[in-house]
Design an enzyme around this catalytic site. Structure first.
Site, PDB file in Angstrom:
ATOM      1  N   HIS A  67      37.930  35.533   1.209  1.00  3.48           N
ATOM      2  CA  HIS A  67      39.137  35.178   1.960  1.00  3.48           C
ATOM      3  C   HIS A  67      39.304  33.669   1.956  1.00  3.48           C
ATOM      4  O   HIS A  67      38.336  32.932   2.112  1.00  3.48           O
ATOM      5  CB  HIS A  67      39.024  35.680   3.405  1.00  3.48           C
ATOM      6  CG  HIS A  67      40.309  35.602   4.156  1.00  3.48           C
ATOM      7  ND1 HIS A  67      41.216  36.644   4.181  1.00  3.48           N
ATOM      8  CD2 HIS A  67      40.868  34.615   4.887  1.00  3.48           C
ATOM      9  CE1 HIS A  67      42.264  36.293   4.910  1.00  3.48           C
ATOM     10  NE2 HIS A  67      42.075  35.056   5.346  1.00  3.48           N
ATOM     11  N   ASP A 112      45.627  41.223  15.903  1.00 12.15           N
ATOM     12  CA  ASP A 112      45.694  39.937  15.199  1.00 12.15           C
ATOM     13  C   ASP A 112      47.117  39.663  14.741  1.00 12.15           C
ATOM     14  O   ASP A 112      47.614  38.549  14.854  1.00 12.15           O
ATOM     15  CB  ASP A 112      44.736  39.919  14.001  1.00 12.15           C
ATOM     16  CG  ASP A 112      44.960  38.677  13.155  1.00 12.15           C
ATOM     17  OD1 ASP A 112      44.794  37.566  13.712  1.00 12.15           O
ATOM     18  OD2 ASP A 112      45.347  38.793  11.988  1.00 12.15           O
ATOM     19  N   ARG A 156      51.026  32.907  18.139  1.00 13.41           N
ATOM     20  CA  ARG A 156      50.384  31.588  17.948  1.00 13.41           C
ATOM     21  C   ARG A 156      51.256  30.680  17.102  1.00 13.41           C
ATOM     22  O   ARG A 156      51.341  29.476  17.328  1.00 13.41           O
ATOM     23  CB  ARG A 156      49.012  31.769  17.282  1.00 13.41           C
ATOM     24  CG  ARG A 156      47.955  32.318  18.231  1.00 13.41           C
ATOM     25  CD  ARG A 156      46.737  32.791  17.456  1.00 13.41           C
ATOM     26  NE  ARG A 156      46.174  31.749  16.639  1.00 13.41           N
ATOM     27  CZ  ARG A 156      45.535  31.953  15.476  1.00 13.41           C
ATOM     28  NH1 ARG A 156      45.375  33.168  15.018  1.00 13.41           N
ATOM     29  NH2 ARG A 156      45.053  30.951  14.798  1.00 13.41           N
ATOM     30  N   SER A 184      40.562  35.680  13.951  1.00 14.55           N
ATOM     31  CA  SER A 184      41.677  36.291  13.206  1.00 14.55           C
ATOM     32  C   SER A 184      41.218  36.669  11.790  1.00 14.55           C
ATOM     33  O   SER A 184      41.402  37.806  11.340  1.00 14.55           O
ATOM     34  CB  SER A 184      42.830  35.275  13.167  1.00 14.55           C
ATOM     35  OG  SER A 184      43.759  35.583  12.175  1.00 14.55           O
ATOM     36  N   LYS A 199      39.893  40.767  10.195  1.00 12.69           N
ATOM     37  CA  LYS A 199      40.518  41.464   9.057  1.00 12.69           C
ATOM     38  C   LYS A 199      39.459  41.847   8.023  1.00 12.69           C
ATOM     39  O   LYS A 199      39.524  42.906   7.409  1.00 12.69           O
ATOM     40  CB  LYS A 199      41.593  40.569   8.435  1.00 12.69           C
ATOM     41  CG  LYS A 199      42.842  40.511   9.301  1.00 12.69           C
ATOM     42  CD  LYS A 199      43.922  39.642   8.721  1.00 12.69           C
ATOM     43  CE  LYS A 199      43.688  38.186   8.983  1.00 12.69           C
ATOM     44  NZ  LYS A 199      44.779  37.395   9.437  1.00 12.69           N
TER      45      LYS A 199
HETATM   46  N1  URA Z   1      44.605  32.835   8.338  1.00 11.40           N
HETATM   47  C1  URA Z   1      44.466  33.891   9.177  1.00 11.40           C
HETATM   48  O1  URA Z   1      44.335  35.024   8.733  1.00 11.40           O
HETATM   49  N2  URA Z   1      44.443  33.645  10.501  1.00 11.40           N
HETATM   50  C2  URA Z   1      44.567  32.420  11.037  1.00 11.40           C
HETATM   51  O2  URA Z   1      44.503  32.284  12.240  1.00 11.40           O
HETATM   52  C3  URA Z   1      44.715  31.325  10.142  1.00 11.40           C
HETATM   53  C4  URA Z   1      44.731  31.566   8.790  1.00 11.40           C
END
Ligand code: URA
Length: 430
Positions: free
Chosen positions: A82, A161, A168, A183, A187
């Site tokens: 990621h 999220d 946010r 966050s 995932k």
């Molecule tokens: N990428 C994400 O998935 N979440 C965040 O809070 C910032 C970047």
């Protein structure tokens, strides 16, 4: 339990319990807690921070807010990767076929672009027919039969999220280390990976502008991974200029083909191979960085990597012939050459600004559901450290728009002497 008490507790810097965290996450997803209370709470978290236990609890509360994907039907250690988000960041598309070529299963769940940063799913959809909405069964079958698959995030994965991220975005609470870490990690945990490699971007085009902040974020995510028993490695990579030469969707696919064909830009190739090598190490199948990196170079030189990319395109519904005929990818109507107004060495290219220009040209979305133009983007002909003459082409804007009002030259700075070589990899956190 009253949400106002939780807000007050965090406001004065006290740690929240698991019960309190679950209460506000579940209440928000069910629509029982209003946006303004979560906004106030997240602003309190932004200023007061969270300890490791609170961050792990917030991560798991996000995971438990929706469905999780069970990848136990896939043999071997499943590795995911990621990025915290960058400009010209096509690393995922390079490492999927590369790592799969080493016989390591890559089960990749990816997102779309938002704002100035691009997304893997949008880039892949620039290939006509490429399907990213696979069922869980097809996703697992592709990984078992071909060693790789890429899928878009399912609607029901970590809904907490999704909701809080949107909030946010409009309440000034994106760039908070505990909130970004939970966050991203939620995932990755929900999508079932055993091992996770994180590309933490630092610089003008990244959320984390300083190395110190990036390091804190990387350490925080590695700690979450460790506490949830996932092998996690974070690599801090540079985002002080766009990665490679191409920004956009179809043109980034063309650059992926170049890298896997052994003709990639130095920064792009170095970052991609480093991340691929650490994915191989995280899988437990490889141990030594240098020799793994060498083997990946071999995979490229032998043509195996490009064949694996063709296989990926083919199994997900695209035409693998585009690898040999990249001009078949969407092409824009206009290609506008931007000439340099300076003679000298390029000393800086503001990655975020270039990302915003690409978005204006049609390559990205201003709002979540905006359509995108796969052909739009920017080609950087000169990168930091390159010499450019007065009136020599600096970059090309690709667009289908007939009128473009943008001053891309604002992204550039020049100097008379050659700048010191840039570092592409800053730190590895295990
Ligand atoms: N990428 C994400 O998935 N979440 C965040 O809070 C910032 C970047």
């Amino acid at each position: 339990m009253r949400v106002v008490d939780i807000i007050n507790k965090k406001k004065i810097g006290h740690a929240l319990t698991q019960e309190e965290i679950e209460h506000f996450v579940q209440g928000y997803v069910k629509g029982e807690i209003p946006d303004y209370q979560i906004s106030a709470l997240y602003m309190a978290i932004y200023f007061q921070g969270m300890n490791d236990e609170e961050i792990a609890n917030l991560t798991m509360a996000y995971v438990n807010s929706g469905e999780t994907i069970d990848l136990s039907g896939i043999d071997g250690v499943k590795v995911d990767k990621h990025s915290t988000g960058g400009v010209g960041d096509k690393i995922s598309l390079i490492v999927i076929p590369l790592v799969a070529s080493l016989g390591i299963p890559v089960a990749k769940m990816s997102g779309r672009g938002l704002g100035h940063t691009g997304g893997t799913i949008d880039k892949l959809e620039a290939i006509q027919g490429f399907r990213t909405a696979l069922s869980t069964e097809e996703f697992i079958a592709n990984v078992n039969n071909h060693g790789m698959a890429v899928v878009g995030q399912t609607a029901n994965l970590t809904p907490a999220d999704k909701l809080t991220y949107a909030l946010r975005d409009v309440t000034g609470t994106v760039d908070s280390i505990p909130l970004i870490a939970s966050s991203i990690m939620s995932k990755k945990i929900a999508s079932g990976a055993d091992a996770i490699v994180l590309d933490v971007k630092v610089g003008s085009g990244a959320f984390m502008k300083s190395l110190e902040e990036a390091k804190k974020l990387a350490e925080c995510m590695v700690q979450i991974g460790k506490s949830l028993k996932r092998r996690t490695i974070a690599i801090i990579t540079d985002m002080n200029q766009p990665l490679g030469h191409e920004v956009g969707n179809a043109n980034e696919i063309r650059e992926v083909i170049d890298v896997l064909g052994g003709k990639g830009a130095e920064d792009e190739t170095t970052v991609a191979l480093t991340i691929a090598a650490y994915m191989a190490i995280a899988s437990g199948k490889y141990h030594d960085f240098q020799s793994t990196y060498g083997e990946l170079l071999q995979v490229i030189a032998s043509g195996k990597a490009i064949e694996k990319l063709k296989e990926l395109i083919s199994i997900q519904g695209g035409n693998p012939q585009i690898v040999h005929e990249p001009w078949q990818l969407p092409q824009a109507k206009h290609h506008i050459e931007i000439l340099s107004t300076h003679a000298g060495y390029v000393s800086y290219i503001d990655a975020e600004y270039i990302g915003l220009v690409a978005m204006q040209l049609g390559a990205g979305r201003k709002k979540k559901d905006d359509p995108i133009d796969y052909a739009a983007g920017v080609t950087l002909l000169k990168k930091v450290g390159d010499y450019v003459d007065l009136n020599e082409p600096l970059c090309i804007l690709h667009t289908n728009l007939d009128h473009v009002e943008t001053n891309v030259l604002k992204a550039y700075a020049f100097q008379d002497s050659k700048p010191a070589p840039m570092e592409y990899i800053h730190e590895i956190i295990k």
